[in-house]
Design a protein around this motif. Structure first.
Motif, PDB file in Angstrom:
ATOM      1  N   GLU A  31       0.832  -1.208   0.000  1.00 45.95           N
ATOM      2  CA  GLU A  31       0.000   0.000   0.000  1.00 45.95           C
ATOM      3  C   GLU A  31       0.868   1.260   0.000  1.00 45.95           C
ATOM      4  O   GLU A  31       0.607   2.217  -0.728  1.00 45.95           O
ATOM      5  N   GLY A  32       1.934   1.255   0.797  1.00 49.98           N
ATOM      6  CA  GLY A  32       2.829   2.405   0.870  1.00 49.98           C
ATOM      7  C   GLY A  32       3.597   2.649  -0.410  1.00 49.98           C
ATOM      8  O   GLY A  32       3.992   3.774  -0.706  1.00 49.98           O
ATOM      9  N   LEU A  33       3.821   1.585  -1.178  1.00 50.11           N
ATOM     10  CA  LEU A  33       4.565   1.707  -2.430  1.00 50.11           C
ATOM     11  C   LEU A  33       3.705   2.141  -3.622  1.00 50.11           C
ATOM     12  O   LEU A  33       4.251   2.398  -4.686  1.00 50.11           O
ATOM     13  N   ALA A  34       2.398   2.235  -3.431  1.00 51.18           N
ATOM     14  CA  ALA A  34       1.523   2.654  -4.534  1.00 51.18           C
ATOM     15  C   ALA A  34       2.010   3.999  -5.083  1.00 51.18           C
ATOM     16  O   ALA A  34       2.110   4.973  -4.346  1.00 51.18           O
ATOM     17  N   ASP A  35       2.378   4.031  -6.353  1.00 55.19           N
ATOM     18  CA  ASP A  35       2.878   5.238  -7.031  1.00 55.19           C
ATOM     19  C   ASP A  35       4.179   5.773  -6.442  1.00 55.19           C
ATOM     20  O   ASP A  35       4.518   6.940  -6.621  1.00 55.19           O
ATOM     21  N   ARG A  36       4.910   4.956  -5.711  1.00 52.29           N
ATOM     22  CA  ARG A  36       6.179   5.340  -5.107  1.00 52.29           C
ATOM     23  C   ARG A  36       7.202   4.242  -5.371  1.00 52.29           C
ATOM     24  O   ARG A  36       6.859   3.123  -5.728  1.00 52.29           O
ATOM     25  N   SER A  37       8.469   4.554  -5.159  1.00 50.99           N
ATOM     26  CA  SER A  37       9.517   3.542  -5.313  1.00 50.99           C
ATOM     27  C   SER A  37      10.226   3.265  -3.994  1.00 50.99           C
ATOM     28  O   SER A  37      11.212   2.534  -3.971  1.00 50.99           O
ATOM     29  N   ALA A  38       9.709   3.838  -2.900  1.00 53.15           N
ATOM     30  CA  ALA A  38      10.286   3.570  -1.584  1.00 53.15           C
ATOM     31  C   ALA A  38       9.225   3.780  -0.517  1.00 53.15           C
ATOM     32  O   ALA A  38       8.281   4.555  -0.703  1.00 53.15           O
ATOM     33  N   VAL A  39       9.389   3.064   0.583  1.00 50.73           N
ATOM     34  CA  VAL A  39       8.485   3.193   1.727  1.00 50.73           C
ATOM     35  C   VAL A  39       9.279   2.912   2.995  1.00 50.73           C
ATOM     36  O   VAL A  39      10.198   2.092   2.982  1.00 50.73           O
ATOM     37  N   LEU A  40       8.949   3.644   4.061  1.00 54.68           N
ATOM     38  CA  LEU A  40       9.508   3.344   5.371  1.00 54.68           C
ATOM     39  C   LEU A  40       8.557   2.373   6.061  1.00 54.68           C
ATOM     40  O   LEU A  40       7.342   2.493   5.931  1.00 54.68           O
TER      41      LEU A  40
END
Length: 108
Positions: A31-40
């Motif tokens: 879920e955090g990576l949706a449209d992103r390439s990194a997540v904490l």
């Protein structure tokens, strides 16, 4: 907080805490990576993706640097996150100048 977040798809999200190796943590990371390439990952660390291991590692290094910048800014007060218009302007400038690529030469 810093315009280089656009290199990761936008502001880095923080995935909810769940036990390591659990389906709940995996779902939160996805879920955090949706449209992103990194997540904490809250209370764990970070995940970064890329087309190659080199790109994923570069993005992870960027997350670590941005985290350090944020921690230093937070020590002085509440950091101000950049809004969507400011991030869009940074994206446009990156594209126009080919900024951040090895062939980029400032002032050219």
């Amino acid at each position: 907080m810093h315009y280089l977040t656009v290199r990761l798809g936008g502001v880095v999200r923080v995935a909810d805490y769940a036990t390591f190796g659990s389906p709940e943590l995996a779902a939160s990371v996805v879920e955090g990576l949706a449209d992103r390439s990194a997540v904490l990952m809250r209370n764990h660390g970070a995940v970064a993706t890329g087309a190659s291991i080199e790109q994923a590692c570069e993005r992870l290094e960027l997350v670590e640097w941005l985290s350090d910048v944020y921690a230093r800014a937070a020590a002085l007060g509440t950091p101000r996150l950049l809004d969507e218009a400011e991030l869009a302007a940074a994206t446009d400038t990156f594209t126009r100048l080919n900024y951040g690529n090895r062939s980029y030469t400032p002032g050219c």
